[in-house]
Design a protein around this motif. Sequence first.
Motif, PDB file in Angstrom:
ATOM      1  N   SER A 190       2.672   2.845  -2.159  1.00  0.00           N
ATOM      2  CA  SER A 190       2.596   3.750  -3.305  1.00  0.00           C
ATOM      3  C   SER A 190       1.256   4.505  -3.351  1.00  0.00           C
ATOM      4  O   SER A 190       1.211   5.684  -3.689  1.00  0.00           O
ATOM      5  CB  SER A 190       2.810   2.985  -4.616  1.00  0.00           C
ATOM      6  OG  SER A 190       1.812   2.006  -4.782  1.00  0.00           O
ATOM      7  N   LYS A 191       0.178   3.821  -2.971  1.00  0.00           N
ATOM      8  CA  LYS A 191      -1.139   4.462  -3.005  1.00  0.00           C
ATOM      9  C   LYS A 191      -1.421   5.269  -1.732  1.00  0.00           C
ATOM     10  O   LYS A 191      -2.087   6.295  -1.773  1.00  0.00           O
ATOM     11  CB  LYS A 191      -2.221   3.395  -3.186  1.00  0.00           C
ATOM     12  CG  LYS A 191      -3.581   3.970  -3.473  1.00  0.00           C
ATOM     13  CD  LYS A 191      -4.561   2.880  -3.883  1.00  0.00           C
ATOM     14  CE  LYS A 191      -5.902   3.483  -4.229  1.00  0.00           C
ATOM     15  NZ  LYS A 191      -6.864   2.481  -4.628  1.00  0.00           N
ATOM     16  N   TYR A 192      -0.915   4.792  -0.601  1.00  0.00           N
ATOM     17  CA  TYR A 192      -1.113   5.453   0.693  1.00  0.00           C
ATOM     18  C   TYR A 192       0.242   5.639   1.382  1.00  0.00           C
ATOM     19  O   TYR A 192       0.563   4.933   2.339  1.00  0.00           O
ATOM     20  CB  TYR A 192      -2.031   4.623   1.597  1.00  0.00           C
ATOM     21  CG  TYR A 192      -3.383   4.357   1.006  1.00  0.00           C
ATOM     22  CD1 TYR A 192      -4.392   5.310   1.117  1.00  0.00           C
ATOM     23  CD2 TYR A 192      -3.664   3.171   0.343  1.00  0.00           C
ATOM     24  CE1 TYR A 192      -5.648   5.077   0.575  1.00  0.00           C
ATOM     25  CE2 TYR A 192      -4.912   2.931  -0.205  1.00  0.00           C
ATOM     26  CZ  TYR A 192      -5.896   3.882  -0.088  1.00  0.00           C
ATOM     27  OH  TYR A 192      -7.130   3.647  -0.629  1.00  0.00           O
ATOM     28  N   TRP A 231       0.787  -1.228   0.000  1.00  0.00           N
ATOM     29  CA  TRP A 231       0.000   0.000   0.000  1.00  0.00           C
ATOM     30  C   TRP A 231       0.822   1.282   0.000  1.00  0.00           C
ATOM     31  O   TRP A 231       0.245   2.368  -0.091  1.00  0.00           O
ATOM     32  CB  TRP A 231      -0.948  -0.002   1.202  1.00  0.00           C
ATOM     33  CG  TRP A 231      -1.957  -1.088   1.084  1.00  0.00           C
ATOM     34  CD1 TRP A 231      -1.988  -2.258   1.765  1.00  0.00           C
ATOM     35  CD2 TRP A 231      -3.063  -1.137   0.184  1.00  0.00           C
ATOM     36  NE1 TRP A 231      -3.052  -3.026   1.358  1.00  0.00           N
ATOM     37  CE2 TRP A 231      -3.731  -2.353   0.386  1.00  0.00           C
ATOM     38  CE3 TRP A 231      -3.563  -0.254  -0.772  1.00  0.00           C
ATOM     39  CZ2 TRP A 231      -4.864  -2.711  -0.324  1.00  0.00           C
ATOM     40  CZ3 TRP A 231      -4.693  -0.617  -1.481  1.00  0.00           C
ATOM     41  CH2 TRP A 231      -5.326  -1.840  -1.256  1.00  0.00           C
TER      42      TRP A 231
END
Length: 109
Positions: A84-86, A82
């Motif tokens: 990269s997205k968060y 997660w």
Amino acid sequence: NFAKGQKMCMFVAAETARWQADPLSQDSLFFKLYAPDTFHPSRIGSYLVSCVFFKSLTGKSPKGLKYIPTGCAHDERLKDKWSSKYPEWKPLEVTPAIALQLQQIADSI
């Protein structure tokens, strides 16, 4: 059964939210019960559920339990998945203060 388990998890989450001033804040303990996918439990989510199970199975209060979970490979896999997205999300360490808070929440259920 599965439906009873789901209801119990929802109740645990609601109790956790009740203990927070702003449960929807990203800094709240409630917000950190799950990984960003909102499906997999975080370390503190797993610890809270284990405290609830302890009370349910033994009839004893989980307050004062000595075990505190430390880092695990699952946390690192979630973080890698997660990040990269968060990028702001990271597994929350279960400190003695957080453990006591989670034990108190489980004891109130």
